[in-house]
Design a protein around this motif. Structure first.
Motif, short mmCIF file in Angstrom:
data_model
loop_
_atom_site.label_atom_id
_atom_site.label_comp_id
_atom_site.label_asym_id
_atom_site.label_seq_id
_atom_site.Cartn_x
_atom_site.Cartn_y
_atom_site.Cartn_z
N GLY A 9 0.55 -1.08 0.10
CA GLY A 9 0.24 0.16 0.41
C GLY A 9 0.43 1.43 -0.08
O GLY A 9 2.25 1.32 -0.03
N VAL A 10 -0.43 2.30 -0.17
CA VAL A 10 0.86 3.59 0.06
C VAL A 10 1.37 3.76 1.11
O VAL A 10 0.70 3.26 2.09
N ARG B 69 2.05 -11.40 3.16
CA ARG B 69 0.79 -10.76 2.91
C ARG B 69 0.51 -9.77 2.24
O ARG B 69 1.86 -9.52 2.04
N ASP B 70 -0.39 -8.59 1.61
CA ASP B 70 -0.89 -7.41 1.37
C ASP B 70 -0.33 -7.17 2.28
O ASP B 70 -1.19 -7.39 3.15
N VAL B 71 -0.33 -5.78 2.44
CA VAL B 71 0.18 -4.96 3.15
C VAL B 71 -0.54 -3.23 2.83
O VAL B 71 -0.70 -3.21 1.78
N PRO B 72 -1.62 -3.22 3.53
CA PRO B 72 -2.43 -1.85 3.90
C PRO B 72 -1.45 -0.74 3.66
O PRO B 72 -0.33 -1.14 4.11
N SER B 73 -2.50 0.62 2.63
CA SER B 73 -1.98 1.64 3.33
C SER B 73 -1.48 2.37 4.57
O SER B 73 -2.20 1.95 5.46
N PHE B 74 0.13 2.86 4.08
CA PHE B 74 0.08 4.00 5.36
C PHE B 74 0.00 2.62 6.45
O PHE B 74 -0.70 2.90 7.66
#
Length: 411
Positions: free
Chosen positions: A330-331, A341-346
Motif C-alpha cells: 500500500g501507499v 501478506r498484502d500490506v494496507p496503505s499507511f
C-alpha cells in the motif's frame, strides 16, 4: 477532434497503485497511456477522474479535469485502453454517437450530453459505467479489447512487448568504452556510460536518457533508463523500465521502477512494479516464482508463473526485507522482515520480525514526503498533500480489517 480520457471502475482492480494516480497515469512499460496519447501527437484535451485525484491530475498534465461539460464531437477513451488499439482518425470521422464495449466495459465512444454526464458521474465516484443505459449505437470490438488492462499483473504481462515498441530507434549512438552486443539500436545521447558497461541488445533495443550516469554494469534489452538516473556498479538490469531520477543497483528483471524511486543497493526485484518515490532498502528481495512452478495467485489465478509484487507510491522497505510473490504493497507503507501478506496503505508492517503492525501517522507520512521531494528538485504541492490525506481516510477501513493497530510501532 477533442480526446477525453476517463477512468472506469477497474481502478479498484489495480489498487493500491491507483490510489494516488488515475488509471491512465500508471506506467505500462516506459509510458503511461496518457503519455502514449501525447507521443502519438494526440494529447487529451480533458480527463474524467475520481474526486480526490482532480487537482493532482490537473497539476500533472495541465489539462481540464472533470470540467462538467464536453464538446459534442469529443471522443471518450478508457484510460486503461492502449491508444494504439484504436484508429482515432477513423473514429473522428464517424458523425453519429456510438460506443465500443467489451465485457460490459466502455472502451471508447462519442456520447450525447446525458451519456457524457453519466460517464463523468461514474468516473467521479469511481463506479461502473452502465453501458446499457447509453442511448447510442453499440459494438463489441474484440481487437481493441486486447489492449485493455484489467489487473495489475497485466502490467507485467505486456511489459516486454511495450518496451520493445517504446525503445525503437532508427539508429544507435556511439558509446565509447561500452560493449554493445546484438544488432538492435542502443541510444544513449547525453548520458555518461562508463567503460566496461555491457549493453546486450540481442533481444531488444536499449534507451538511456540524457543526464543518466551508468557505472560498469549489464543492461539487457528491451530496456529503458530514464534521464538523470544513476545506475550503480555491477547492476544487472534486464527487460525493465527505470524512470527518471532514480538510483538503482543490484538485480532488476522484467520490472518497472517509477520516477524518483530508489533501489540503490544489492537485492533482487523481479516481475514487479514499483511506484514513484519508493525506497527499497539494502538487500530487499522480491520472490517472483513458486517452488512448484505453478501460476501465481492474487485473489485469483493470474495465469502467469512469474509475478513479483506491486509497490505503491511512497512505499519503503527496511534492510533485508523479503517479499513473497503476488503481494500488493500500500501507499506510504513501511515494510520490515518477511512480508507474506498484502500490506494496507499507511501501515508499518512488522509481523515479519515479530512485531505488531501499526498505523503510520498521517503527519509523519506527509513530513517524510516533504523532506524527500526536494532531494529530486521537486516540492510538495497543496494538491499532493490533500491527495495523501484523502487516501489515508479512504483506506482506514482496510487497515482496520487487517488488524492494524493505532499507536507507536516498536521492534
Amino acid at each position: 477532434m477533442p480526446l477525453v480520457l476517463f477512468e472506469d471502475h477497474h481502478w479498484r482492480n489495480l489498487a493500491p497503485l491507483t490510489l494516488t494516480r488515475a488509471t491512465f497515469d500508471v506506467k505500462a512499460g516506459a509510458r503511461t497511456f496518457f503519455e502514449e496519447c501525447v507521443y502519438a501527437n494526440n494529447p487529451p484535451n480533458s480527463a474524467m477522474v475520481r474526486k480526490h485525484l482532480e487537482k493532482v491530475t490537473a497539476e500533472r498534465h495541465g489539462c481540464k479535469v472533470n470540467p462538467g461539460s464536453f464538446d459534442s464531437d469529443a471522443i471518450f477513451v478508457n484510460g486503461l485502453l492502449h491508444p494504439a488499439t484504436l484508429d482515432f482518425s477513423r473514429l473522428s470521422q464517424v458523425s453519429h454517437t456510438f460506443a465500443i464495449t467489451s465485457g460490459g466495459r466502455l472502451l471508447a465512444g462519442r456520447l450525447p450530453k446525458k451519456g457524457a454526464e453519466h460517464l463523468q458521474k461514474c468516473a467521479f465516484e469511481g463506479k461502473p459505467v452502465n453501458t446499457k443505459s447509453l442511448a447510442v449505437d453499440k459494438t463489441t470490438n474484440v481487437e481493441s479489447s486486447e489492449g485493455l488492462l484489467a489487473e495489475p499483473w497485466d502490467l507485467i504481462r505486456v511489459l516486454e512487448n511495450a518496451l520493445a515498441m517504446q525503445t525503437v530507434a532508427e539508429q544507435g549512438s556511439e558509446i565509447p568504452g561500452a560493449r554493445i552486443i546484438g544488432a538492435n539500436p542502443v541510444v544513449a545521447e547525453g548520458a555518461n556510460v562508463e567503460e566496461g558497461t555491457v549493453l546486450d541488445a540481442r533481444q531488444g533495443s536499449i534507451y538511456i536518457g540524457a543526464g543518466a550516469s551508468v557505472a560498469p554494469c549489464r543492461i539487457t534489452g528491451p530496456a529503458y533508463i530514464g534521464m538523470q538516473t544513476q545506475v550503480k556498479q555491477f547492476a544487472k538490469i534486464e527487460k525493465s523500465y527505470v524512470g527518471r531520477d532514480c538510483r538503482v543497483a543490484g538485480e532488476i528483471e522484467h520490472s518497472i521502477i517509477s520516477d524518483y524511486s530508489n533501489k540503490a543497493h544489492d537485492g533482487f526485484v523481479g516481475h514487479s512494479y514499483v511506484g514513484e518515490w519508493a525506497n527499497l532498502g539494502a538487500m530487499t528481495t522480491t520472490s517472483d516464482l513458486k517452488m512448484t512452478y505453478g501460476n501465481i495467485k492474487m485473489g485469483r489465478d493470474t495465469g502467469l508463473n512469474k509475478v513479483g509484487s506491486f509497490f505503491s507510491d511512497m512505499s519503503k522497505t527496511s534492510i533485508g526485507t523479503l517479499v513473497y510473490s503476488g503481494r500488493r504493497i500500500g501507499v506510504s507503507s513501511h515494510l520490515h522482515g518477511l512480508v507474506a501478506r498484502d500490506v494496507p496503505s499507511f501501515t508499518i508492517y512488522g509481523s515479519g520480525i515479530g512485531s505488531k503492525n501499526a498505523e503510520l501517522e498521517l503527519a509523519s507520512a506527509i513530513e517524510t514526503q516533504r523532506k524527500v521531494m526536494p532531494r529530486r528538485g521537486q516540492s510538495m504541492s497543496k494538491a499532493y498533500e490533500q491527495m495523501m490525506k484523502d487516501v489515508f481516510l479512504a483506506t482506514a477501513q482496510e487497515r482496520k480489517k487487517a488488524g492494524v493497530r493505532k499507536g507507536k510501532f516498536s521492534i
